[in-house]
Design a protein around this motif. Structure first.
Motif, mmCIF file in Angstrom:
data_model
loop_
_atom_site.group_PDB
_atom_site.id
_atom_site.type_symbol
_atom_site.label_atom_id
_atom_site.label_comp_id
_atom_site.label_asym_id
_atom_site.label_seq_id
_atom_site.Cartn_x
_atom_site.Cartn_y
_atom_site.Cartn_z
ATOM 1 N N TYR A 93 -33.001 -50.399 -0.009
ATOM 2 C CA TYR A 93 -33.536 -49.620 -0.867
ATOM 3 C C TYR A 93 -33.323 -49.244 -2.235
ATOM 4 C CZ TYR A 93 -36.938 -45.711 -2.822
ATOM 5 O OH TYR A 93 -37.782 -45.424 -3.503
ATOM 6 N N LEU A 94 -33.082 -48.443 -3.356
ATOM 7 C CA LEU A 94 -32.078 -48.168 -4.496
ATOM 8 C C LEU A 94 -32.839 -47.762 -5.411
ATOM 9 C CD1 LEU A 94 -28.931 -48.427 -6.570
ATOM 10 C CD2 LEU A 94 -30.564 -48.465 -7.588
ATOM 11 N N GLN A 95 -33.157 -46.729 -6.112
ATOM 12 C CA GLN A 95 -33.949 -46.090 -7.364
ATOM 13 C C GLN A 95 -32.888 -45.327 -7.534
ATOM 14 O OE1 GLN A 95 -37.115 -43.563 -6.013
ATOM 15 N NE2 GLN A 95 -36.876 -42.194 -7.758
ATOM 16 N N PHE A 96 -33.630 -45.740 -9.206
ATOM 17 C CA PHE A 96 -32.925 -45.303 -10.314
ATOM 18 C C PHE A 96 -33.515 -44.395 -11.609
ATOM 19 C CE2 PHE A 96 -31.134 -45.445 -14.794
ATOM 20 C CZ PHE A 96 -29.881 -44.648 -14.582
ATOM 21 N N GLY A 111 -30.254 -43.263 -6.063
ATOM 22 C CA GLY A 111 -30.280 -42.772 -4.490
ATOM 23 C C GLY A 111 -30.772 -44.036 -3.610
ATOM 24 N N LEU A 112 -29.875 -44.090 -2.809
ATOM 25 C CA LEU A 112 -29.404 -45.441 -1.984
ATOM 26 C C LEU A 112 -29.837 -45.294 -0.172
ATOM 27 C CD1 LEU A 112 -28.655 -48.534 -2.348
ATOM 28 C CD2 LEU A 112 -25.826 -47.526 -1.207
ATOM 29 N N VAL A 126 -24.767 -55.392 -2.586
ATOM 30 C CA VAL A 126 -25.569 -55.986 -3.384
ATOM 31 C C VAL A 126 -26.729 -54.961 -4.476
ATOM 32 C CG1 VAL A 126 -24.787 -57.968 -2.517
ATOM 33 C CG2 VAL A 126 -26.818 -56.529 -2.051
ATOM 34 N N LEU A 127 -27.359 -54.612 -3.986
ATOM 35 C CA LEU A 127 -28.070 -53.297 -5.137
ATOM 36 C C LEU A 127 -27.093 -52.876 -6.141
ATOM 37 C CD1 LEU A 127 -30.227 -52.096 -1.581
ATOM 38 C CD2 LEU A 127 -31.200 -53.304 -3.419
ATOM 39 N N LEU A 128 -26.093 -52.237 -5.901
ATOM 40 C CA LEU A 128 -25.171 -51.631 -6.531
ATOM 41 C C LEU A 128 -24.787 -52.157 -7.931
ATOM 42 C CD1 LEU A 128 -23.356 -48.826 -4.047
ATOM 43 C CD2 LEU A 128 -25.105 -48.082 -6.763
ATOM 44 N N ALA A 129 -24.872 -53.327 -7.707
ATOM 45 C CA ALA A 129 -24.018 -54.572 -8.267
ATOM 46 C C ALA A 129 -25.901 -54.749 -9.770
ATOM 47 C CB ALA A 129 -23.646 -55.936 -7.496
#
Length: 195
Positions: A93-96, A111-112, A126-129
């Motif tokens: 999970y990633l929230q920006f 947050g990750l 892969v989420l950050l990419a």
């Protein structure tokens, strides 16, 4: 002339991604239907405690909170909530969220969380990419994060993706008597055509 903050929906189309372990996951925008699964992921990552500021018994969120965050992200150009899923199980999970004022809209923080048993497989990468690729499409030029100094795997990931330490709060986190960690703020600048 100040930039205008649009109200275009921040949606990331589903993409199938091959991890470094030859496993396949789907990275996509979260939907309100994911809220219960995201809550469960949040609980297990807080129980695990690695990299978390709050302790497990301090985590009091609920599925409605995540539904609201997802809805807010789908209705705002510079908010993004992504999940990585394997066989309908959310493993990351990633929230920006970018700044809400015009003078802060070019930057934001994320947050990750990655399910403990899925760490070191490439889920965070892969989420950050996906976040880094999406950022310039909406004029985000600066991505920041806060990480605990003892989270060595997370620090290694962020540094490998071009994030650099910007500041440090020494002994900000206290685990037990005489057991402290620093809180590190990191940032990566993104090239955009929006300037």
């Amino acid at each position: 002339m100040p930039a205008t903050i649009g109200r275009v929906m921040a949606i990331h189309p589903a993409q199938t991604v091959l991890l470094k372990t030859d496993e396949i996951v789907t990275v996509r925008s979260a939907t309100p239907e994911d809220a219960d699964s995201i809550l469960e992921l949040a609980r297990v990552t807080h129980e695990d405690g690695e990299g978390a500021v709050s302790e497990a018994d301090e985590f009091t969120s609920n599925a409605d909170v995540f539904r609201r965050k997802i809805t807010a992200a789908t209705n705002h150009e510079r908010k993004l909530v992504l999940v990585a899923a394997r066989d309908d199980v959310i493993v990351g999970y990633l929230q920006f969220e970018a700044g809400m004022r015009r003078r802060l809209a070019h930057q934001g923080e994320f947050g990750l969380w990655v399910r403990p048993e899925w760490r070191s497989r490439g889920i965070g990468r892969v989420l950050l990419a996906a976040l880094i690729a999406w950022a310039p499409t909406v004029g985000v030029e600066r991505i920041g994060l806060t990480v605990i100094s003892t989270a060595s795997r997370a620090l290694g990931l962020y540094e490998s993706l071009g994030f650099r330490e910007e500041g440090r709060r020494v002994r900000q986190i206290k685990f037990a008597p005489d057991q402290y960690a620093d809180q590190i703020h990191m940032v990566r600048f993104i090239e955009t055509d929006a300037v």
